[in-house]
Scaffold this motif. Structure first.
Motif, short mmCIF file in Angstrom:
data_model
loop_
_atom_site.label_atom_id
_atom_site.label_comp_id
_atom_site.label_asym_id
_atom_site.label_seq_id
_atom_site.Cartn_x
_atom_site.Cartn_y
_atom_site.Cartn_z
N ARG A 189 -4.82 -14.52 -22.18
CA ARG A 189 -4.80 -15.15 -23.51
C ARG A 189 -5.68 -14.37 -24.45
O ARG A 189 -6.74 -13.85 -24.05
CB ARG A 189 -5.33 -16.59 -23.38
CG ARG A 189 -5.25 -17.42 -24.65
CD ARG A 189 -5.35 -18.89 -24.32
NE ARG A 189 -6.70 -19.26 -23.89
CZ ARG A 189 -7.67 -19.68 -24.71
NH1 ARG A 189 -7.46 -19.76 -26.01
NH2 ARG A 189 -8.85 -20.01 -24.24
N GLU A 232 -7.75 -15.06 -27.73
CA GLU A 232 -8.25 -16.19 -28.54
C GLU A 232 -8.48 -15.70 -29.97
O GLU A 232 -9.18 -14.71 -30.19
CB GLU A 232 -9.57 -16.67 -27.92
CG GLU A 232 -10.02 -17.99 -28.46
CD GLU A 232 -11.35 -18.38 -27.78
OE1 GLU A 232 -11.53 -18.15 -26.56
OE2 GLU A 232 -12.22 -18.88 -28.51
N VAL A 233 -7.87 -16.41 -30.92
CA VAL A 233 -7.86 -15.95 -32.31
C VAL A 233 -8.62 -16.90 -33.20
O VAL A 233 -8.55 -18.11 -33.04
CB VAL A 233 -6.38 -15.85 -32.78
CG1 VAL A 233 -6.31 -15.53 -34.27
CG2 VAL A 233 -5.64 -14.80 -31.99
N ASP A 234 -9.33 -16.34 -34.16
CA ASP A 234 -9.98 -17.15 -35.17
C ASP A 234 -10.13 -16.30 -36.43
O ASP A 234 -10.50 -15.12 -36.32
CB ASP A 234 -11.37 -17.60 -34.65
CG ASP A 234 -12.02 -18.58 -35.62
OD1 ASP A 234 -11.29 -19.34 -36.28
OD2 ASP A 234 -13.26 -18.54 -35.74
N VAL A 294 -8.64 -11.26 -33.30
CA VAL A 294 -8.82 -11.62 -31.88
C VAL A 294 -10.32 -11.68 -31.64
O VAL A 294 -11.04 -10.70 -31.87
CB VAL A 294 -8.18 -10.56 -30.95
CG1 VAL A 294 -8.50 -10.86 -29.50
CG2 VAL A 294 -6.67 -10.49 -31.17
N ARG A 295 -10.80 -12.83 -31.19
CA ARG A 295 -12.24 -12.99 -30.98
C ARG A 295 -12.62 -12.81 -29.51
O ARG A 295 -13.67 -12.28 -29.21
CB ARG A 295 -12.71 -14.39 -31.43
CG ARG A 295 -12.45 -14.67 -32.89
CD ARG A 295 -13.42 -13.92 -33.78
NE ARG A 295 -13.06 -14.07 -35.18
CZ ARG A 295 -13.65 -13.47 -36.18
NH1 ARG A 295 -14.65 -12.63 -35.96
NH2 ARG A 295 -13.25 -13.66 -37.42
N ARG A 296 -11.75 -13.32 -28.62
CA ARG A 296 -12.08 -13.24 -27.19
C ARG A 296 -10.81 -12.90 -26.39
O ARG A 296 -9.71 -13.33 -26.75
CB ARG A 296 -12.66 -14.58 -26.70
CG ARG A 296 -14.12 -14.80 -27.17
CD ARG A 296 -14.40 -16.26 -27.39
NE ARG A 296 -14.44 -17.05 -26.17
CZ ARG A 296 -15.50 -17.21 -25.39
NH1 ARG A 296 -16.64 -16.61 -25.68
NH2 ARG A 296 -15.44 -17.95 -24.32
N HIS A 353 -9.18 -13.23 -22.77
CA HIS A 353 -9.32 -13.94 -21.48
C HIS A 353 -8.50 -13.23 -20.42
O HIS A 353 -7.32 -12.91 -20.65
CB HIS A 353 -8.82 -15.38 -21.64
CG HIS A 353 -9.66 -16.19 -22.58
ND1 HIS A 353 -10.72 -16.94 -22.16
CD2 HIS A 353 -9.61 -16.33 -23.93
CE1 HIS A 353 -11.29 -17.53 -23.20
NE2 HIS A 353 -10.63 -17.17 -24.30
N CYS A 368 -14.01 -13.29 -19.40
CA CYS A 368 -13.71 -13.27 -20.82
C CYS A 368 -14.54 -12.17 -21.46
O CYS A 368 -15.74 -12.08 -21.24
CB CYS A 368 -14.07 -14.64 -21.39
SG CYS A 368 -13.81 -14.73 -23.13
N THR A 399 -15.09 -9.42 -25.09
CA THR A 399 -14.85 -9.31 -26.53
C THR A 399 -14.69 -7.84 -26.89
O THR A 399 -15.12 -6.96 -26.13
CB THR A 399 -16.03 -9.91 -27.33
OG1 THR A 399 -17.24 -9.30 -26.88
CG2 THR A 399 -16.12 -11.41 -27.16
N VAL A 458 -1.13 -14.66 -27.83
CA VAL A 458 -1.83 -15.32 -28.92
C VAL A 458 -1.28 -16.74 -29.08
O VAL A 458 -1.74 -17.51 -29.92
CB VAL A 458 -1.61 -14.50 -30.23
CG1 VAL A 458 -2.36 -15.06 -31.39
CG2 VAL A 458 -1.95 -13.05 -30.04
N GLY A 459 -0.24 -17.06 -28.30
CA GLY A 459 0.34 -18.40 -28.37
C GLY A 459 1.48 -18.48 -29.37
O GLY A 459 1.84 -19.55 -29.83
#
Ligand SMILES: Cc1cc2nc3c(=O)[nH]c(=O)nc-3n(C[C@H](O)[C@H](O)[C@H](O)COP(=O)(O)OP(=O)(O)OC[C@H]3O[C@@H](n4cnc5c(N)ncnc54)[C@H](O)[C@@H]3O)c2cc1C
Length: 474
Positions: free
Chosen positions: A237, A239-241, A245-247, A249, A255, A257, A274-275
């Motif tokens: 995965r 992880e987006v914010d 992409v922040r992290r 997995h 995990c 960065t 990213v889902g």
């Protein structure tokens, strides 16, 4: 479980240890970047990997390294790769093809790494079209020509503007599409121009020992430069914010960065991490092209059987069909490759005879079969592909292929998905290419197949170009 990566920060994380991922990793590590390559599979190489079966070494898919040019030719893809990855030409140990052929009903065109031979063949078989053909070649843009990337029109239509014989257009398209078209029926002119140059104006070569030494060379370079790898552990995965992409997995629970993520997994495949954009959301996914390939190991030197071509691109119908297969395998067209037929240095010969046959195949069919049926059907498809190829290859003159066969193997689109995670077994990936490698996220970029440069040389070049553009020259 190895938890040592958990919490680590990198300048770049690269998804995939295929050709493009390894090339990007070397380029970045060379400039002192902290790089991590994460690979889902246990072996590197991606679509061009290797395996052993009953003690025999198989390459997954090496027919030819395209874009071959002799030493000293400037401004070529091969030259750029060697320079940017600091690889000496001799390290690739390349040997040139003996000669290849495009075989259609009633006509056959020979070509090798000397383009004038192909031109002579076109003049012989299609005298009405030779002037147009020459004009087309003279006007063909180069890969470095920015205008090329603006021309996204149909290759068929572009060729028809130069060439009078429809049959010649079909014959030219067949090798170009088999060696790099993600789209059925036709391809955009930009992609076609790159492929025409890499197949006909440049040419085919092969390392004597297959793909392994190339992968070993890339890995050794990457390691020596301090690059890190995590094998047999996919990215699960991203992880987006805030549009980044922040992290990252990993499947083992770690995990990490990174400033930048470069993904060679494919556009839709990456956006799924990213889902976003499941396969079912993308109707064009069903037009993705799956392939099957047989491998036959022979107790004979193929040239002694009269099989002297390096590669034969064939169509059994005048109109060449390149489209998602409705049958388990579509025997109407394909590629026959004989890896023995290269001019290996010092008169070396491969220890065994090899025959590889590739055709389009139906992903839905192969992926729906339960295990036992899958193996039974593979036997039938192997037989269909082989019998078909025997009609195109010179006659065995009373000998039986079964008697000459020492071992066989075969892959289907299901195998490709299993070992590379490419959706629908599509070797050439998505129909849409992200030429600049950008995604909707600021620090997530694509390299390799879905950036649009295909094949071994294309993927290596893509890794280098994307690493330069999105990390080093940023
Ligand atoms: C049978 C066959 C024959 C071929 N023959 C030739 C040939 O003769 N000459 C030629 O030039 N080209 C050939 N090709 C094409 C060539 O192999 C590819 O175009 C090229 O290798 C693509 O490289 P890539 O780095 O873009 O992608 P890939 O090789 O697909 O690499 C992507 C990598 O990403 C990994 N990955 C995917 N998802 C994840 C995840 N979530 N986490 C971590 N890792 C992930 C995959 O396991 C894979 O290793 C052939 C391909 C096949 C399949």
């Amino acid at each position: 479980m190895d938890r040592s990566l958990d919490g680590k920060h990198f300048d770049a994380v690269i998804i995939g240890a295929g050709m493009s991922g390894l090339a990007a990793g070397i380029r970045l590590a060379h400039f002192g970047k902290e790089v991590l390559i994460v690979e889902k599979h246990n072996a590197p190489g991606g679509l061009n990997s290797f395996y052993s079966l009953n003690g025999r070494k198989f390459d997954v898919g090496l027919h030819a390294l395209t874009n071959y040019v002799p030493p000293g030719v400037k401004g070529t893809a091969l030259g750029k790769i060697l320079k940017q990855l600091r690889i000496r030409r001799e390290e690739l140990d390349l040997s040139e093809q003996v000669g290849s052929r495009i075989s259609f009903p009633g006509e056959s065109l020979f070509f090798d790494n000397d383009f004038s031979h192909f031109e002579t063949e076109v003049a012989r078989a299609f005298p009405k079209s030779i002037d147009g053909f020459r004009r087309f070649v003279a006007e063909l843009p180069t890969m470095n020509d920015p205008a090329l990337f603006k021309r996204m029109d149909s290759a068929r239509a572009a060729l028809a503007g130069y060439i009078a014989d429809d049959a010649l257009i079909e014959m030219i398209l067949c090798p170009c599409m088999y060696y790099g078209s993600a789209s059925p029926h036709d391809l955009d002119f930009c992609q076609f121009a790159i492929l025409f140059r890499s197949l006909f104006l440049e040419g085919f070569a092969r390392p004597y020992a297959g793909i392994r030494p190339i992968i070993r060379l890339l890995l050794d370079k990457y390691r020596a430069l301090g690059g890190k790898r995590k094998m047999k552990c996919g990215v699960s995965r991203l992880e987006v914010d805030g549009g980044r992409v922040r992290r990252i997995h990993l499947e083992n629970g770690d995990c990490v960065t990174a400033e930048t993520v470069l993904s060679s997994a494919g556009l839709v495949e990456t956006m799924r991490l990213v889902g976003k954009a499941g396969e079912q959301d993308d109707p064009r996914c069903h037009e993705r092209l799956g392939f099957a390939e047989t491998m036959t190991i022979l107790d004979a030197e193929p040239s002694d059987l009269g099989w002297k071509d390096t590669i034969i691109f064939f169509s059994t119908e005048e109109r060449f069909h390149y489209e998602p297969s409705r049958e388990p395998v579509d025997v109407r067209s394909g590629v026959i490759c004989i890896p023995n037929n290269y001019r290996y240095s010092d008169g070396k010969r491969l220890e065994e005879g090899w025959l590889r046959i590739t055709s389009l195949a139906n992903y839905d069919y192969w992926s729906s079969l339960e295990e036992a049926r899958y193996y039974e059907e593979k036997v039938q498809a192997y037989e269909a592909l082989t019998q078909n190829a025997l009609k195109i290859l010179p006659s065995l003159k009373g000998q039986s292929l079964d008697d000459l066969t020492k071992a066989t193997d075969m892959f289907t689109p299901r195998t490709v998905t299993q070992f590379t995670s490419h959706l629908r077994g599509a070797i050439y990936g998505s129909l849409e290419k992200a030429r600049e490698g950008r995604t909707e996220l600021q620090n997530l970029y694509l390299c390799g197949t879905d950036q649009g440069l295909l094949g071994i040389t294309g993927a290596l070049l893509s890794g280098v170009t994307m690493a330069n553009a999105h990390v080093l020259n940023k």
